[in-house]
Design a protein around this motif. Sequence first.
Motif, PDB file in Angstrom:
ATOM      1  N   THR A 125      -2.750 -11.512 -35.559  1.00 15.91           N
ATOM      2  CA  THR A 125      -2.849 -10.456 -36.563  1.00 15.91           C
ATOM      3  C   THR A 125      -4.131 -10.547 -37.380  1.00 15.91           C
ATOM      4  O   THR A 125      -4.830  -9.550 -37.562  1.00 15.91           O
ATOM      5  CB  THR A 125      -1.619 -10.476 -37.493  1.00 15.91           C
ATOM      6  OG1 THR A 125      -0.462 -10.267 -36.697  1.00 15.91           O
ATOM      7  CG2 THR A 125      -1.708  -9.396 -38.548  1.00 15.91           C
ATOM      8  N   SER A 126      -4.443 -11.720 -37.865  1.00 15.75           N
ATOM      9  CA  SER A 126      -5.617 -11.881 -38.720  1.00 15.75           C
ATOM     10  C   SER A 126      -6.907 -11.551 -37.964  1.00 15.75           C
ATOM     11  O   SER A 126      -7.786 -10.863 -38.484  1.00 15.75           O
ATOM     12  CB  SER A 126      -5.662 -13.303 -39.266  1.00 15.75           C
ATOM     13  OG  SER A 126      -6.711 -13.433 -40.175  1.00 15.75           O
ATOM     14  N   ARG A 127      -7.006 -12.043 -36.731  1.00 15.27           N
ATOM     15  CA  ARG A 127      -8.214 -11.756 -35.940  1.00 15.27           C
ATOM     16  C   ARG A 127      -8.334 -10.273 -35.626  1.00 15.27           C
ATOM     17  O   ARG A 127      -9.414  -9.692 -35.704  1.00 15.27           O
ATOM     18  CB  ARG A 127      -8.210 -12.582 -34.647  1.00 15.27           C
ATOM     19  CG  ARG A 127      -8.410 -14.056 -34.897  1.00 15.27           C
ATOM     20  CD  ARG A 127      -8.656 -14.821 -33.644  1.00 15.27           C
ATOM     21  NE  ARG A 127      -7.648 -14.571 -32.624  1.00 15.27           N
ATOM     22  CZ  ARG A 127      -7.286 -15.440 -31.701  1.00 15.27           C
ATOM     23  NH1 ARG A 127      -7.854 -16.618 -31.657  1.00 15.27           N
ATOM     24  NH2 ARG A 127      -6.382 -15.147 -30.810  1.00 15.27           N
ATOM     25  N   LEU A 128      -7.207  -9.649 -35.250  1.00 12.51           N
ATOM     26  CA  LEU A 128      -7.237  -8.222 -34.952  1.00 12.51           C
ATOM     27  C   LEU A 128      -7.549  -7.405 -36.202  1.00 12.51           C
ATOM     28  O   LEU A 128      -8.291  -6.426 -36.141  1.00 12.51           O
ATOM     29  CB  LEU A 128      -5.901  -7.776 -34.360  1.00 12.51           C
ATOM     30  CG  LEU A 128      -5.623  -8.228 -32.933  1.00 12.51           C
ATOM     31  CD1 LEU A 128      -4.188  -7.902 -32.542  1.00 12.51           C
ATOM     32  CD2 LEU A 128      -6.594  -7.614 -31.958  1.00 12.51           C
ATOM     33  N   ALA A 129      -7.005  -7.823 -37.330  1.00 10.10           N
ATOM     34  CA  ALA A 129      -7.280  -7.116 -38.582  1.00 10.10           C
ATOM     35  C   ALA A 129      -8.774  -7.143 -38.897  1.00 10.10           C
ATOM     36  O   ALA A 129      -9.337  -6.135 -39.346  1.00 10.10           O
ATOM     37  CB  ALA A 129      -6.478  -7.728 -39.730  1.00 10.10           C
TER      38      ALA A 129
END
Length: 187
Positions: A24-28
């Motif tokens: 999630t954090s990387r995609l965000a």
Amino acid sequence: TLCDKFDESCEVVKNLMQKKDALTSRLANKFAVIHLTVELLNEAFAYGLSAEDITERIVRCEQESFEERDNATIAYDHIIDFIAQNYSHFDIELNCEKLKHFSTTDAKGTVYGKIYKFDDFWKVYILTTQTDALLKSKQLDELKWIRKMWVSRGITEGDKDHNNKQKCIRGKKLRYDVFTIKGGIVT
């Protein structure tokens, strides 16, 4: 200023992401670049594009594919298959009720763990080394994260400082992944 705007874009994207996992954090961060780029294009050229609408569409596509990349669920499915295929390699405690054991069957050959059969669920203890080997053979390498997700979802149990349990089976105190399987498994 640009860094502050990027952080704001990250927050907008994270708020759009309802399902979250290790990616999630990387995609965000990646989606925030798109969001911020659209906002900067609007400032510089007055395109009138909606950064929120574009970002929402991208996030929606990502969220729809969430289940396909949920390694904790995929790993759990492999564990269930492994138990069904290797049932004879587990010590079995039958007719368990409040940990009063009435009948025991010993595993044949290599022992992978122990199964406690209750009326409406099984409690399956699998050696962590066996779980690790199985998941690595299936190219699932995020073992620490997978175990953490299993515990948080109530799929497995852990000791206070571990995402697995220590138990003495056959006179050896070892670490086990402890799965609670509602209804048991058809073998």
